[in-house]
Design a protein around this motif. Structure first.
Motif, mmCIF file in Angstrom:
data_model
loop_
_atom_site.group_PDB
_atom_site.id
_atom_site.type_symbol
_atom_site.label_atom_id
_atom_site.label_comp_id
_atom_site.label_asym_id
_atom_site.label_seq_id
_atom_site.Cartn_x
_atom_site.Cartn_y
_atom_site.Cartn_z
ATOM 1 N N ALA A 21 -54.747 51.213 2.091
ATOM 2 C CA ALA A 21 -55.077 49.918 2.895
ATOM 3 C C ALA A 21 -53.570 49.582 3.696
ATOM 4 O O ALA A 21 -53.980 49.316 4.892
ATOM 5 N N THR A 25 -54.130 49.723 8.117
ATOM 6 C CA THR A 25 -54.096 48.832 9.150
ATOM 7 C C THR A 25 -53.074 48.213 8.984
ATOM 8 O O THR A 25 -53.066 47.395 10.777
ATOM 9 N N ASP A 27 -50.408 46.609 8.837
ATOM 10 C CA ASP A 27 -50.098 45.038 8.576
ATOM 11 C C ASP A 27 -50.330 44.238 7.840
ATOM 12 O O ASP A 27 -51.561 44.657 6.343
ATOM 13 N N ASP A 30 -53.523 41.880 7.086
ATOM 14 C CA ASP A 30 -54.931 42.796 6.986
ATOM 15 C C ASP A 30 -54.775 43.645 6.100
ATOM 16 O O ASP A 30 -55.740 43.828 5.784
ATOM 17 N N ALA A 31 -54.263 44.273 5.511
ATOM 18 C CA ALA A 31 -54.323 45.091 4.484
ATOM 19 C C ALA A 31 -54.580 44.398 3.134
ATOM 20 O O ALA A 31 -55.440 45.140 2.276
ATOM 21 N N LEU A 34 -58.096 43.379 3.755
ATOM 22 C CA LEU A 34 -58.939 44.926 3.538
ATOM 23 C C LEU A 34 -59.241 45.238 1.784
ATOM 24 O O LEU A 34 -61.188 45.513 1.431
ATOM 25 N N PHE A 67 -62.954 49.303 6.721
ATOM 26 C CA PHE A 67 -62.119 48.993 7.638
ATOM 27 C C PHE A 67 -62.605 50.000 9.095
ATOM 28 O O PHE A 67 -62.614 49.350 10.223
ATOM 29 N N ASN A 70 -65.147 47.429 10.827
ATOM 30 C CA ASN A 70 -64.492 46.141 11.300
ATOM 31 C C ASN A 70 -63.816 46.414 12.642
ATOM 32 O O ASN A 70 -63.071 45.777 13.356
ATOM 33 N N TYR A 71 -63.208 47.708 12.624
ATOM 34 C CA TYR A 71 -62.744 48.188 13.502
ATOM 35 C C TYR A 71 -63.350 48.361 14.736
ATOM 36 O O TYR A 71 -62.918 48.061 16.140
#
Length: 171
Positions: A21, A25, A27, A30-31, A34, A67, A70-71
């Motif tokens: 993750a 990400t 980050d 964010d990880a 996720l 991911f 979301n991206y």
């Protein structure tokens, strides 16, 4: 497999998702989000997991797809196209361009020829994938390993890209 057994298995594998993750990400927060979202989806979709298959791979797939989704949502929201600079061309005759279907026909003919010229062992899995079969389904139907399916599709794409390079936008 009971819900308790499944939850225990998922919890045991959860810590292995964090590095992947983080890799996706880049980050820490964010990880964590996720991984948490992946765990939630896994627990709510436990009925879709087939006992005896690779739980870790299943969770990684959920995480990767989450991911990507979301991206794509973020990208769609943040890409505002300002077309006002092009409005001046709307009613001017000198810049008026029409397109007929002849160009598209030529392109499709070239694509179909390129596909027809592929080696049969590459064309068959490529076309099956193109029409919507999953790698595993192709492997089962053709009775070949899934790695071979992926390799043949990769080779087919590479050959098509090479043959059809005249249509590249950046060329």
């Amino acid at each position: 497999m009971t819900a308790l057994e499944f939850n225990t298995l998922v919890q045991n594998v959860a810590h292995t998702l964090r590095p992947a993750a983080m890799n996706l990400t880049r980050d820490q927060d964010d990880a964590k989000d996720l991984v948490q979202e992946t765990m939630l989806k896994a627990l709510t979709n436990r009925d879709k997991f087939k006992a005896g298959t690779n739980l870790k791979a299943w969770l990684y797939t959920i995480m990767r797809n989450t991911f990507i989704n979301n991206y794509n949502k973020v990208t769609r929201r943040s890409s505002n196209i300002d077309s006002s600079e092009y409005l001046q061309y709307l009613n001017t005759d000198e810049n008026f361009v029409t397109q007929n279907k002849g160009t598209a026909t030529f392109v499709m003919n070239d694509i179909n020829k390129a596909i027809a010229n592929l080696n049969e062992e590459h064309r068959t899995p490529f076309m099956m994938y193109y029409v919507g079969y999953k790698y595993l389904e192709i492997a089962e139907k053709l009775q070949i390993p899934i790695g071979t399916v992926k390799n043949r599709i990769h080779i087919a794409r590479k050959e098509l890209k090479n043959v059809l390079k005249v249509y590249r936008q950046d060329a």
